[in-house]
Design an enzyme around this catalytic site. Structure first.
Site, short mmCIF file in Angstrom:
data_model
loop_
_atom_site.label_atom_id
_atom_site.label_comp_id
_atom_site.label_asym_id
_atom_site.label_seq_id
_atom_site.Cartn_x
_atom_site.Cartn_y
_atom_site.Cartn_z
N HIS A 1 8.70 6.94 8.23
CA HIS A 1 9.35 7.08 6.93
C HIS A 1 10.81 7.42 7.21
O HIS A 1 11.12 8.03 8.23
CB HIS A 1 8.65 8.14 6.08
CG HIS A 1 7.33 7.65 5.54
ND1 HIS A 1 7.16 7.23 4.24
CD2 HIS A 1 6.13 7.45 6.14
CE1 HIS A 1 5.92 6.81 4.05
NE2 HIS A 1 5.26 6.94 5.20
N ARG B 1 0.85 -1.21 0.00
CA ARG B 1 0.00 0.00 0.00
C ARG B 1 0.88 1.25 0.00
O ARG B 1 1.03 1.91 -1.02
CB ARG B 1 -0.96 -0.02 1.21
CG ARG B 1 -2.10 1.01 1.12
CD ARG B 1 -1.72 2.43 1.51
NE ARG B 1 -1.14 2.52 2.85
CZ ARG B 1 -0.61 3.64 3.33
NH1 ARG B 1 -0.58 4.74 2.62
NH2 ARG B 1 -0.08 3.66 4.55
N ASP B 2 1.49 1.56 1.13
CA ASP B 2 2.30 2.79 1.22
C ASP B 2 3.44 2.75 0.21
O ASP B 2 3.79 3.76 -0.40
CB ASP B 2 2.85 2.94 2.65
CG ASP B 2 3.04 4.38 3.06
OD1 ASP B 2 2.99 5.26 2.19
OD2 ASP B 2 3.26 4.63 4.26
N HIS C 1 4.99 4.31 12.76
CA HIS C 1 5.07 4.24 11.30
C HIS C 1 6.08 5.30 10.85
O HIS C 1 5.74 6.47 10.72
CB HIS C 1 3.66 4.51 10.76
CG HIS C 1 3.52 4.60 9.27
ND1 HIS C 1 2.97 3.58 8.51
CD2 HIS C 1 3.79 5.59 8.39
CE1 HIS C 1 2.93 3.94 7.24
NE2 HIS C 1 3.42 5.16 7.13
N ASN D 1 8.99 4.22 3.53
CA ASN D 1 9.00 3.77 4.91
C ASN D 1 10.36 3.13 5.17
O ASN D 1 11.06 2.72 4.24
CB ASN D 1 7.94 2.68 5.10
CG ASN D 1 6.55 3.21 4.84
OD1 ASN D 1 6.11 3.23 3.69
ND2 ASN D 1 5.89 3.64 5.87
N CYS E 1 4.47 9.43 0.28
CA CYS E 1 3.07 9.82 0.34
C CYS E 1 2.84 10.88 -0.73
O CYS E 1 3.59 11.85 -0.83
CB CYS E 1 2.72 10.37 1.72
SG CYS E 1 1.04 11.02 1.82
P1 HMG Z 1 -13.82 14.26 -1.34
O1 HMG Z 1 -13.83 15.13 -0.13
O2 HMG Z 1 -15.04 13.63 -1.75
O3 HMG Z 1 -13.35 15.21 -2.46
O4 HMG Z 1 -12.72 13.11 -1.15
P2 HMG Z 1 -12.30 15.13 -3.61
O5 HMG Z 1 -12.56 16.33 -4.47
O6 HMG Z 1 -10.93 15.00 -3.07
O7 HMG Z 1 -12.70 13.83 -4.43
C1 HMG Z 1 -13.93 13.79 -5.05
C2 HMG Z 1 -14.01 12.65 -6.02
O8 HMG Z 1 -13.56 11.43 -5.45
C3 HMG Z 1 -15.45 12.43 -6.36
O9 HMG Z 1 -15.48 11.85 -7.66
C4 HMG Z 1 -15.87 11.42 -5.32
O10 HMG Z 1 -17.00 10.71 -5.67
C5 HMG Z 1 -14.67 10.53 -5.27
P3 HMG Z 1 -15.79 12.76 -8.94
O11 HMG Z 1 -17.15 13.32 -8.70
O12 HMG Z 1 -14.73 13.83 -9.02
O13 HMG Z 1 -15.71 11.79 -10.09
N1 HMG Z 1 -14.50 9.81 -4.01
C6 HMG Z 1 -14.16 8.52 -3.93
N2 HMG Z 1 -13.96 7.56 -4.87
C7 HMG Z 1 -13.61 6.34 -4.43
N3 HMG Z 1 -13.45 6.01 -3.15
C8 HMG Z 1 -13.65 6.93 -2.18
C9 HMG Z 1 -14.02 8.24 -2.57
N4 HMG Z 1 -14.27 9.36 -1.87
C10 HMG Z 1 -14.57 10.32 -2.77
N5 HMG Z 1 -13.46 6.58 -0.91
C11 HMG Z 1 -10.95 11.89 -0.17
C12 HMG Z 1 -11.86 13.08 -0.08
C13 HMG Z 1 -10.07 11.86 1.05
C14 HMG Z 1 -11.74 10.64 -0.24
C15 HMG Z 1 -10.10 12.01 -1.43
O14 HMG Z 1 -9.51 13.26 -1.48
C16 HMG Z 1 -9.02 10.94 -1.49
O15 HMG Z 1 -9.28 9.77 -1.72
N6 HMG Z 1 -7.74 11.34 -1.29
C17 HMG Z 1 -6.61 10.44 -1.28
C18 HMG Z 1 -5.99 10.40 0.10
C19 HMG Z 1 -4.87 9.35 0.15
O16 HMG Z 1 -5.03 8.25 -0.33
N7 HMG Z 1 -3.70 9.68 0.75
C20 HMG Z 1 -2.63 8.76 0.86
C21 HMG Z 1 -2.85 7.75 1.94
S1 HMG Z 1 -2.51 8.38 3.58
C22 HMG Z 1 -0.82 8.13 3.79
O17 HMG Z 1 -0.16 7.70 2.89
C23 HMG Z 1 -0.21 8.36 5.15
C24 HMG Z 1 0.03 7.07 5.94
O18 HMG Z 1 0.92 6.23 5.25
C25 HMG Z 1 0.58 7.40 7.33
C26 HMG Z 1 1.79 8.32 7.30
O19 HMG Z 1 2.77 8.04 6.59
O20 HMG Z 1 1.73 9.31 8.04
C27 HMG Z 1 -1.28 6.29 6.15
MG MG Z 2 3.06 6.39 5.31
#
Ligand code: HMG
Ligand code: MG
Length: 349
Positions: free
Chosen positions: A259, A14-15, A257, A299, A290
């Site tokens: 990085h 995933r990450d 976690h 990571n 990320c």
């Molecule tokens: P939102 O607020 O709905 O708005 O989503 P948006 O404008 O960002 O996205 C809207 C579009 O996404 C719409 O589609 C929604 O229907 C769709 P459109 O009308 O444009 O065609 N949508 C979705 N589609 C599928 N699955 C969903 C979903 N939700 C909305 N669940 C949201 C907010 C957060 C969902 C979106 O911005 C998003 O998915 N962002 C990606 C965030 C992400 O994946 N970040 C990386 C992971 S976190 C990380 O890596 C950190 C971690 O490793 C820990 C660390 O290292 O600290 C965990």
């Molecule tokens: Mg991470």
């Protein structure tokens, strides 16, 4: 579990992969997961039900969930496969797949129960480690929350309250009207706890502690503190863990976690170990980054983590040579350098 036992959460699929620009074939992802499953790892984070428009690489997560539920992937220990879920939309997508497999799961529980009864053992419901777990992800700064989740911290927490309570009810379905033997486990990440790409390194540890207690109160089973940017240092890691403990969070409910952008991940791991924390995330081959944290690298490598922990006399149950082989293979497969110093040393390359 004894105090020397450390649980490693492999987040490579995933990450490690989410930030890769070129689409990685589903078959490669599945091969990665199946190979990792054979190394003794107990948790592997394998997908993310986020918006494909933002993170296209994770668009195959539904197929991956199908695969881990449908196929009995052989492994030396029971494995929990983890998926990120940012909102109810993501939960609905995951739930649709989980529910298709609920009957088979229940049948399995019943079969195991009958087996236990016929062999004259206790007729209590067998304890299963859930095959799937979910993870929500909050942030410790407002700017990161906006960039990563498109909402402020308070709104994200309200969403997670709904996601966690709904997640606890879906799978596995109850057996004979009894409560689910093992409700889905939900992890809650807090990102940028030791430095934010937008707000800098002075992230308030008390804010982190408050978010952690909120998430636990909502029913999260574990808090994963994310040093997303790798800006954490030993003294600030210590300060953070003290704050979290002072707020009443038990060290057994915390995972770290790291990085490894600044090469401090293992130093900070040592601080975590002294603090009693026994769950650490890492990524095979040091894959990762990320999409919302510019410049952040992967990571800490699983190979380095295993080598380090075992050198301290801790037990991970993970086969270092096997993980090193996988690190070399997957980095080659996606055209990246192997970022694990230990992996390269073990393989003599
Ligand atoms: P939102 O607020 O709905 O708005 O989503 P948006 O404008 O960002 O996205 C809207 C579009 O996404 C719409 O589609 C929604 O229907 C769709 P459109 O009308 O444009 O065609 N949508 C979705 N589609 C599928 N699955 C969903 C979903 N939700 C909305 N669940 C949201 C907010 C957060 C969902 C979106 O911005 C998003 O998915 N962002 C990606 C965030 C992400 O994946 N970040 C990386 C992971 S976190 C990380 O890596 C950190 C971690 O490793 C820990 C660390 O290292 O600290 C965990
Ligand atoms: Mg991470």
């Amino acid at each position: 579990a004894s105090d020397s036992r450390v649980h490693i959460v492999e987040v490579g699929p995933r990450d490690g992969l989410q930030n890769e620009k070129t689409a990685i074939p589903l078959a490669t992802k599945i091969e990665l997961i199946e190979r990792l499953a054979k190394t003794g790892l107990g948790t592997i984070e394998v997908g993310s039900f986020v918006a494909p428009k933002w993170v296209p690489q994770m668009a195959s997560s539904d197929e991956i969930m199908e695969h881990v539920l449908q196929h009995k992937i052989s492994s030396p220990v029971p494995i929990s496969y983890a998926f990120l879920v940012p909102n109810s939309r993501g939960l609905a997508n995951a739930t649709a797949i989980l529910q298709q497999h609920a009957d088979a799961y229940v049948a399995e529980v019943q079969q195991a129960r009958e087996l236990a009864e016929s062999s004259g053992e206790s007729s209590q419901a067998p304890v299963f480690k859930p095959a799937v777990e979910l993870a929500v992800f909050a942030a410790a700064t407002e700017t990161f929350s906006q960039k990563n989740l498109n909402c402020d911290i308070a709104t994200s927490l309200e969403r997670f309250r709904e996601v966690i309570s709904a997640a606890k009810k879906i799978f596995p379905a109850s057996v004979d009207g009894q409560p689910s033997p093992t409700p889905l486990r939900v992890r809650a990440y807090i990102s940028v706890v030791l430095g934010c790409p937008f707000e800098g390194r002075n992230v308030d540890p008390k804010r982190v502690a408050q978010i952690a207690t909120d998430l636990l109160e909502m029913g999260a089973d574990e808090i994963a503190l994310g040093d997303t940017t790798g800006m954490g240092t030993a003294p600030r890691t210590k300060e953070l863990l003290r704050s979290v403990t002072a707020a009443g969070v038990r060290h057994e409910d915390v995972a770290l976690h790291f990085h490894d952008t600044y090469g401090q991940a293992l130093v900070n791991t040592a601080v975590g170990l002294e603090h009693g924390i026994r769950t650490y995330d890492s990524s095979v081959g040091g894959l990762g980054g990320c999409p919302y944290s510019p410049g952040a690298t992967g990571n800490v490598a699983t190979e380095n983590m295993v080598y380090f922990l075992e050198s301290l006399g801790m037990k991970t149950g993970v086969d270092l040579d096997a993980v090193a082989d996988i690190g070399s293979w997957i980095t080659g497969e996606i055209g990246k350098a192997n970022d694990s110093s230990v992996g390269k040393a073990v393989l003599g390359s």
